[in-house]
Design a protein around this motif. Structure first.
Motif, mmCIF file in Angstrom:
data_model
loop_
_atom_site.group_PDB
_atom_site.id
_atom_site.type_symbol
_atom_site.label_atom_id
_atom_site.label_comp_id
_atom_site.label_asym_id
_atom_site.label_seq_id
_atom_site.Cartn_x
_atom_site.Cartn_y
_atom_site.Cartn_z
ATOM 1 N N THR A 28 -23.091 -23.238 -30.294
ATOM 2 C CA THR A 28 -23.931 -22.069 -30.568
ATOM 3 C C THR A 28 -25.365 -22.535 -30.788
ATOM 4 O OG1 THR A 28 -24.102 -20.062 -31.904
ATOM 5 C CG2 THR A 28 -23.534 -22.075 -33.090
ATOM 6 N N TRP A 32 -29.368 -17.796 -30.543
ATOM 7 C CA TRP A 32 -28.303 -16.824 -30.224
ATOM 8 C C TRP A 32 -27.918 -16.037 -31.479
ATOM 9 C CZ3 TRP A 32 -23.629 -14.771 -31.324
ATOM 10 C CH2 TRP A 32 -23.002 -14.014 -30.326
ATOM 11 N N ARG A 36 -28.657 -11.977 -32.011
ATOM 12 C CA ARG A 36 -27.535 -11.024 -31.989
ATOM 13 C C ARG A 36 -27.188 -10.462 -33.358
ATOM 14 N NH1 ARG A 36 -24.831 -11.210 -26.686
ATOM 15 N NH2 ARG A 36 -26.190 -12.645 -25.575
ATOM 16 N N CYS A 112 -14.664 -5.042 -45.803
ATOM 17 C CA CYS A 112 -16.117 -4.887 -46.004
ATOM 18 C C CYS A 112 -16.484 -3.611 -46.756
ATOM 19 C CB CYS A 112 -16.836 -4.936 -44.670
ATOM 20 S SG CYS A 112 -16.578 -6.493 -43.810
ATOM 21 N N ARG A 151 -16.566 -19.796 -32.202
ATOM 22 C CA ARG A 151 -17.991 -19.472 -32.383
ATOM 23 C C ARG A 151 -18.251 -17.965 -32.435
ATOM 24 N NH1 ARG A 151 -20.946 -20.519 -26.517
ATOM 25 N NH2 ARG A 151 -19.685 -19.018 -25.349
ATOM 26 N N LEU A 195 -10.078 -5.880 -35.999
ATOM 27 C CA LEU A 195 -10.662 -6.794 -36.986
ATOM 28 C C LEU A 195 -9.582 -7.041 -38.020
ATOM 29 C CD1 LEU A 195 -13.008 -8.280 -38.312
ATOM 30 C CD2 LEU A 195 -13.893 -6.103 -39.116
ATOM 31 N N MET A 212 -11.461 -10.939 -34.380
ATOM 32 C CA MET A 212 -12.291 -9.742 -34.234
ATOM 33 C C MET A 212 -12.648 -9.480 -32.780
ATOM 34 S SD MET A 212 -15.994 -8.980 -35.975
ATOM 35 C CE MET A 212 -16.881 -10.174 -35.003
ATOM 36 N N GLY A 214 -15.515 -8.186 -31.412
ATOM 37 C CA GLY A 214 -16.868 -7.891 -31.896
ATOM 38 C C GLY A 214 -17.521 -6.689 -31.233
ATOM 39 N N ARG A 215 -17.363 -6.613 -29.912
ATOM 40 C CA ARG A 215 -17.997 -5.489 -29.185
ATOM 41 C C ARG A 215 -17.405 -4.154 -29.590
ATOM 42 N NH1 ARG A 215 -20.981 -5.934 -23.877
ATOM 43 N NH2 ARG A 215 -22.177 -7.763 -24.430
ATOM 44 N N PHE A 218 -18.692 -3.200 -32.992
ATOM 45 C CA PHE A 218 -20.073 -2.739 -32.841
ATOM 46 C C PHE A 218 -20.116 -1.317 -32.280
ATOM 47 C CE2 PHE A 218 -24.401 -2.430 -31.664
ATOM 48 C CZ PHE A 218 -25.081 -3.403 -32.350
ATOM 49 N N HIS A 249 -24.004 -2.206 -46.156
ATOM 50 C CA HIS A 249 -23.210 -3.432 -45.992
ATOM 51 C C HIS A 249 -23.932 -4.319 -44.986
ATOM 52 C CE1 HIS A 249 -20.200 -6.289 -45.044
ATOM 53 N NE2 HIS A 249 -19.900 -5.768 -43.874
ATOM 54 N N ALA A 251 -23.604 -6.646 -42.385
ATOM 55 C CA ALA A 251 -22.771 -7.307 -41.386
ATOM 56 C C ALA A 251 -23.646 -7.914 -40.310
ATOM 57 C CB ALA A 251 -21.802 -6.324 -40.761
ATOM 58 N N ASN A 252 -24.663 -7.148 -39.933
ATOM 59 C CA ASN A 252 -25.344 -7.458 -38.695
ATOM 60 C C ASN A 252 -26.629 -6.629 -38.643
ATOM 61 O OD1 ASN A 252 -25.971 -6.758 -35.914
ATOM 62 N ND2 ASN A 252 -24.056 -7.811 -35.418
ATOM 63 N N ASN A 279 -22.549 -12.176 -43.489
ATOM 64 C CA ASN A 279 -21.686 -11.061 -43.872
ATOM 65 C C ASN A 279 -20.737 -11.557 -44.968
ATOM 66 O OD1 ASN A 279 -19.747 -9.063 -44.109
ATOM 67 N ND2 ASN A 279 -19.462 -8.790 -41.905
ATOM 68 N N MET A 309 -18.811 -0.398 -43.598
ATOM 69 C CA MET A 309 -17.786 -0.188 -42.583
ATOM 70 C C MET A 309 -17.113 -1.536 -42.338
ATOM 71 S SD MET A 309 -17.373 -0.713 -39.032
ATOM 72 C CE MET A 309 -16.277 -0.009 -37.809
HETATM 73 N N1 ACO Z 1 -23.106 -18.619 -29.929
HETATM 74 C C1 ACO Z 1 -23.385 -18.613 -28.616
HETATM 75 N N2 ACO Z 1 -22.749 -17.819 -27.729
HETATM 76 C C2 ACO Z 1 -21.802 -16.995 -28.229
HETATM 77 C C3 ACO Z 1 -21.461 -16.967 -29.594
HETATM 78 C C4 ACO Z 1 -22.147 -17.833 -30.453
HETATM 79 N N3 ACO Z 1 -21.912 -17.871 -31.791
HETATM 80 N N4 ACO Z 1 -20.486 -16.055 -29.774
HETATM 81 C C5 ACO Z 1 -20.220 -15.523 -28.570
HETATM 82 N N5 ACO Z 1 -21.005 -16.099 -27.633
HETATM 83 C C6 ACO Z 1 -21.039 -15.830 -26.203
HETATM 84 C C7 ACO Z 1 -19.764 -15.225 -25.694
HETATM 85 O O1 ACO Z 1 -18.785 -16.234 -25.439
HETATM 86 C C8 ACO Z 1 -20.227 -14.545 -24.437
HETATM 87 O O2 ACO Z 1 -20.343 -15.500 -23.432
HETATM 88 P P1 ACO Z 1 -19.911 -15.138 -21.928
HETATM 89 O O3 ACO Z 1 -20.836 -14.026 -21.519
HETATM 90 O O4 ACO Z 1 -20.139 -16.419 -21.215
HETATM 91 O O5 ACO Z 1 -18.477 -14.714 -22.017
HETATM 92 C C9 ACO Z 1 -21.625 -14.074 -24.789
HETATM 93 O O6 ACO Z 1 -22.027 -14.840 -25.947
HETATM 94 C C10 ACO Z 1 -21.687 -12.597 -25.134
HETATM 95 O O7 ACO Z 1 -20.629 -12.303 -26.057
HETATM 96 P P2 ACO Z 1 -20.427 -10.868 -26.658
HETATM 97 O O8 ACO Z 1 -19.268 -10.898 -27.571
HETATM 98 O O9 ACO Z 1 -20.429 -9.878 -25.551
HETATM 99 O O10 ACO Z 1 -21.784 -10.741 -27.480
HETATM 100 P P3 ACO Z 1 -22.366 -9.499 -28.230
HETATM 101 O O11 ACO Z 1 -23.702 -9.210 -27.758
HETATM 102 O O12 ACO Z 1 -21.381 -8.385 -28.311
HETATM 103 O O13 ACO Z 1 -22.534 -10.088 -29.696
HETATM 104 C C11 ACO Z 1 -21.445 -9.920 -31.830
HETATM 105 C C12 ACO Z 1 -21.403 -10.514 -30.425
HETATM 106 C C13 ACO Z 1 -22.676 -10.474 -32.557
HETATM 107 C C14 ACO Z 1 -20.185 -10.345 -32.577
HETATM 108 C C15 ACO Z 1 -21.547 -8.392 -31.725
HETATM 109 O O14 ACO Z 1 -20.530 -7.882 -30.907
HETATM 110 C C16 ACO Z 1 -21.476 -7.748 -33.055
HETATM 111 O O15 ACO Z 1 -22.390 -7.826 -33.815
HETATM 112 N N6 ACO Z 1 -20.374 -7.047 -33.359
HETATM 113 C C17 ACO Z 1 -20.161 -6.460 -34.635
HETATM 114 C C18 ACO Z 1 -19.266 -7.368 -35.358
HETATM 115 C C19 ACO Z 1 -19.494 -7.420 -36.808
HETATM 116 O O16 ACO Z 1 -20.562 -7.236 -37.348
HETATM 117 N N7 ACO Z 1 -18.429 -7.711 -37.486
HETATM 118 C C20 ACO Z 1 -18.473 -7.912 -38.867
HETATM 119 C C21 ACO Z 1 -17.249 -7.424 -39.491
HETATM 120 S S1 ACO Z 1 -17.164 -5.704 -39.413
HETATM 121 C C22 ACO Z 1 -18.335 -5.195 -40.386
HETATM 122 O O17 ACO Z 1 -18.596 -5.808 -41.375
HETATM 123 C C23 ACO Z 1 -19.060 -3.998 -39.953
#
Ligand code: ACO
Length: 322
Positions: A28, A32, A36, A112, A151, A195, A212, A214-215, A218, A249, A251-252, A279, A309
């Motif tokens: 990572t 990145w 994100r 959360c 990651r 999740l 999780m 993640g998408r 989100f 909260h 998270a992001n 988070n 959430m």
């Molecule tokens: N570093 C580098 N690359 C990464 C990482 C990382 N840590 N994690 C994923 N990637 C890569 C993936 O493998 C993928 O690569 P690929 O295109 O070659 O397959 C690329 O990045 C895109 O991955 P996505 O999962 O599509 O990335 P996205 O833009 O959706 O971001 C994230 C991921 C940050 C998890 C986002 O979906 C998100 O914020 N989701 C909400 C999740 C959250 O906040 N959860 C917390 C718990 S719930 C709550 O508290 C609300």
């Protein structure tokens, strides 16, 4: 009766783990993660440092801020998804550490959203007149349930604890009254597989790791958060304009920004700590509250909007006049 905040406190483990340090062990980068999520660093509990240790430290800080003794507390509600042991409740460990032998203590599990659930439950006991003063704690050691080789999840979470002291007080019944004004809780278990932790006493007999989509999280987050906040506004006549602080909260950053923007909440009212805490699940709201209270932002009489959430899904919102 109203549940009035007498004080708040927090605790973070000493070790701060930066994105750059994480990038040495998983594929990572700081760029990145920041782009994100807005996260720059998170704290990680030391070996042997348990959720109850974090919770006790936050509770002591909240009691000191409130200016009351632990013996004045007759209810402890502790929100956690990472208890010290399967049982007994971590809240009873906190109770014993604080030397409290009356009243009762129990844990709440809503991941959360746990702090909002705990706050709401404590409020019911206080406004009923059954209990006088409550410690409401959110405490987590998510570092113990992360798959540090994944990651997509391990970069997102951190450890910490926050606590508030609530007291049941007679209030005249005005809009300007202090205390918890309304809270709205929701859950929809159809989303539980998006999740979750893939272990537990009754399934695998192991602790398991956080998993999780993640998408998917989100995709649902912003709509669920804004719906329940609109319910809180509709119930009280308050609005994005009348609130002083939005303490979501943490998270992001993208979820927080999108929610605030959809609701029309001015960016300068948003309390953000996700950059330095990551988070911390149930601990994130009381950690953010303590941060904004003790740096002078949240003042007596301010109207504060809380929101969360998380896994289940569970979600909720509350309005509180400090
Ligand atoms: N570093 C580098 N690359 C990464 C990482 C990382 N840590 N994690 C994923 N990637 C890569 C993936 O493998 C993928 O690569 P690929 O295109 O070659 O397959 C690329 O990045 C895109 O991955 P996505 O999962 O599509 O990335 P996205 O833009 O959706 O971001 C994230 C991921 C940050 C998890 C986002 O979906 C998100 O914020 N989701 C909400 C999740 C959250 O906040 N959860 C917390 C718990 S719930 C709550 O508290 C609300």
């Amino acid at each position: 009766l109203r549940s009035v905040v007498l004080g708040c406190g927090s605790y973070l483990p000493a070790e701060a783990l930066t994105n750059a340090e994480l990038a040495k062990t998983v594929d990572t980068s700081d760029e990145w993660i920041v782009q994100r999520t807005g996260i720059r660093e998170r704290h990680v509990a030391a070996p042997g440092e348990m959720t109850s240790d974090l919770a006790v430290a936050a509770a002591r800080a909240a009691l000191a801020d409130a200016g009351i003794d632990a013996s004045d507390i007759d209810l402890i509600v502790l929100a956690t998804a990472t208890p010290d042991y399967t049982f007994p409740a971590t809240a009873t460990t906190v109770q014993a550490a604080l030397g409290i032998t009356h009243g009762f203590a129990f844990d709440v599990q809503a991941v959360c959203s746990g702090f909002l659930y705990a706050l709401t439950i404590a409020d019911k006991f206080l406004v009923s007149g059954q209990h006088k003063r409550a410690l409401v704690i959110g405490a987590e050691t998510f570092s113990r349930i992360l798959d540090w080789t994944d990651r997509t999840t391990c970069v997102l979470f951190g450890d910490g604890a926050g606590a508030v002291v609530l007291e049941a007080q007679e209030q005249p019944g005005l809009a300007s009254d202090r205390g918890l004004i309304t809270s709205h809780l929701r859950s929809d278990g159809r989303h539980r597989g998006k999740l979750f932790v893939d272990g537990g006493p009754s399934s695998t007999g192991t602790v398991g790791h956080l998993r999780m989509e993640g998408r998917e999280v989100f995709r649902h987050a912003v709509g669920m958060i804004t719906d329940v906040i609109e319910a809180a506004f509709a119930a009280t006549g308050e609005s994005a304009e009348s609130i002083d602080w939005f303490v979501p909260h943490q998270a992001n950053r993208r979820i927080i920004d999108a929610s605030a923007s959809k609701l029309g909440i001015a960016p300068e009212k948003v309390v953000l700590t996700v950059d330095v805490h990551g988070n911390t699940s149930a601990a994130s709201i009381p950690l953010a509250l303590a941060t904004a209270r003790h740096d002078g932002r949240i003042k007596d009489g301010d109207l504060v909007l809380l929101e969360a959430m998380g896994g289940g899904f569970t979600w909720g919102a509350a309005l509180l006049r400090w």
